[in-house]
Design a protein around this motif. Structure first.
Motif, PDB file in Angstrom:
ATOM      1  N   GLU A  96      -7.064   6.229   1.455  1.00 35.45           N
ATOM      2  CA  GLU A  96      -6.401   5.426   0.784  1.00 35.45           C
ATOM      3  C   GLU A  96      -5.968   4.085   1.115  1.00 35.45           C
ATOM      4  O   GLU A  96      -6.351   2.834   0.925  1.00 35.45           O
ATOM      5  N   SER A 106      -8.419   0.443   0.614  1.00 37.83           N
ATOM      6  CA  SER A 106      -7.669  -0.640   0.184  1.00 37.83           C
ATOM      7  C   SER A 106      -7.896  -1.853   1.168  1.00 37.83           C
ATOM      8  O   SER A 106      -8.250  -2.727   0.765  1.00 37.83           O
ATOM      9  N   ARG A 109       2.347   1.895  -3.390  1.00 38.18           N
ATOM     10  CA  ARG A 109       1.586   2.522  -4.150  1.00 38.18           C
ATOM     11  C   ARG A 109       1.278   3.998  -3.876  1.00 38.18           C
ATOM     12  O   ARG A 109       1.158   4.916  -4.778  1.00 38.18           O
ATOM     13  N   TYR A 119      -9.391  -6.337   1.408  1.00 37.26           N
ATOM     14  CA  TYR A 119      -8.451  -7.177   1.750  1.00 37.26           C
ATOM     15  C   TYR A 119      -9.229  -8.321   2.584  1.00 37.26           C
ATOM     16  O   TYR A 119     -10.061  -7.915   3.129  1.00 37.26           O
ATOM     17  N   THR A 132       0.778  -1.399   0.049  1.00 39.36           N
ATOM     18  CA  THR A 132      -0.058   0.106  -0.050  1.00 39.36           C
ATOM     19  C   THR A 132       0.786   1.451   0.111  1.00 39.36           C
ATOM     20  O   THR A 132       0.443   2.262  -0.667  1.00 39.36           O
TER      21      THR A 132
END
Length: 269
Positions: free
Chosen positions: A100, A104, A72, A108, A69
């Motif tokens: 963000e 994400s 990115r 998961y 993460t």
């Protein structure tokens, strides 16, 4: 699991007691279990920086999710795709990082991981900020960490936190002449890794930072006679002269000779 530490440097002579630098340091061990026989990998990257903007990151706890993460996020920052260019408010930027991470994490798989992510920025010449985003099995919290006006450690985390505290207190009892300096803080990290090597903390120290000017900085590290960049051992190459190198005492060194840089002052420890 891991050891991470954050500290600030305050230059009282030149800046009148204002923050002039902030650093994140960590060990380099990824581990699968808490016993001596557990598998381990001692080249794990745990600190990050933007090379295009004044931002640095670090994490502890779960490895897989924070690692990919943050990679990115930094790519998007460096491409100008993350923060608004006119946004100088740290809390808004911290909120963007949290959003963000949260979005994400929604995709998961369960069980959701637990981790802490540190984010630091410099919004102007002396305007440094630090924040933490935490996941407790997917429950996200976020806060800014207030920074003092003197050089000191401002955050420690991970499974090596208690051992780090022991080293810090030991050196303070010995009336260490470097107490209250960046040299002292980084030496505590290196000494903790060396003296308390455990199934979850080990490898070489790794370091990123911010100064009053410029973008994120990656430091090369000399540790026990070897060269490391972000936890990875490496042989000397001439291009390595273009970044700063430090040893376990935070002394400036020449990466070719691994000796003090010309003009660098040896520090007593």
């Amino acid at each position: 699991m891991t050891l991470i530490a954050a500290w600030i440097g305050v230059d009282c002579k030149k800046s009148g007691g204002q923050i002039s630098s902030i650093y994140f340091a960590a060990d380099s061990r990824f581990s699968w279990g808490n016993t001596k026989s557990s598998p381990r990998y001692d080249e794990g990257m745990k600190v990050f920086c933007s090379l295009q903007h004044p931002y640095i990151f670090a994490y502890c706890g779960d490895v897989l999710f924070p690692l990919h993460t943050l990679e990115r996020i930094i790519y998007k920052i460096d491409c100008g795709l993350f923060f608004e260019q006119t946004d100088y408010n740290f809390l808004k930027k911290l909120s963007s990082v949290r959003t963000e991470i949260e979005s994400s994490l929604m995709n998961y798989p369960n069980p959701k991981p637990s981790f802490s992510i540190l984010f630091a920025s410099r919004e102007s010449y002396y305007n440094f900020h630090l924040g933490e985003i935490k996941s407790d099995k997917g429950n996200i919290s976020c806060e800014e960490i207030r920074l003092p006006n003197k050089s000191q450690i401002v955050y420690t985390g991970g499974s090596g936190k208690s051992n780090f505290k022991d080293v810090e207190e030991q050196l303070m009892r010995e009336r260490n002449p470097n107490e209250g300096t960046s040299r002292f803080c980084f030496h505590c990290v290196a000494k903790t890794i060396k003296d308390y090597e455990s199934p979850t903390v080990g490898g070489a120290p790794q370091l990123v930072g911010l100064y009053r000017k410029g973008n994120g900085i990656i430091f090369g590290i000399e540790y026990e006679g070897e060269r490391y960049i972000l936890g990875k051992r490496t042989n000397f190459m001439p291009k390595y002269l273009h970044i700063e190198w430090r040893n376990s005492n935070f002394e400036r060194i020449n990466p070719k000779t691994l000796k003090l840089q010309e003009g660098a002052q040896a520090q007593p420890f």
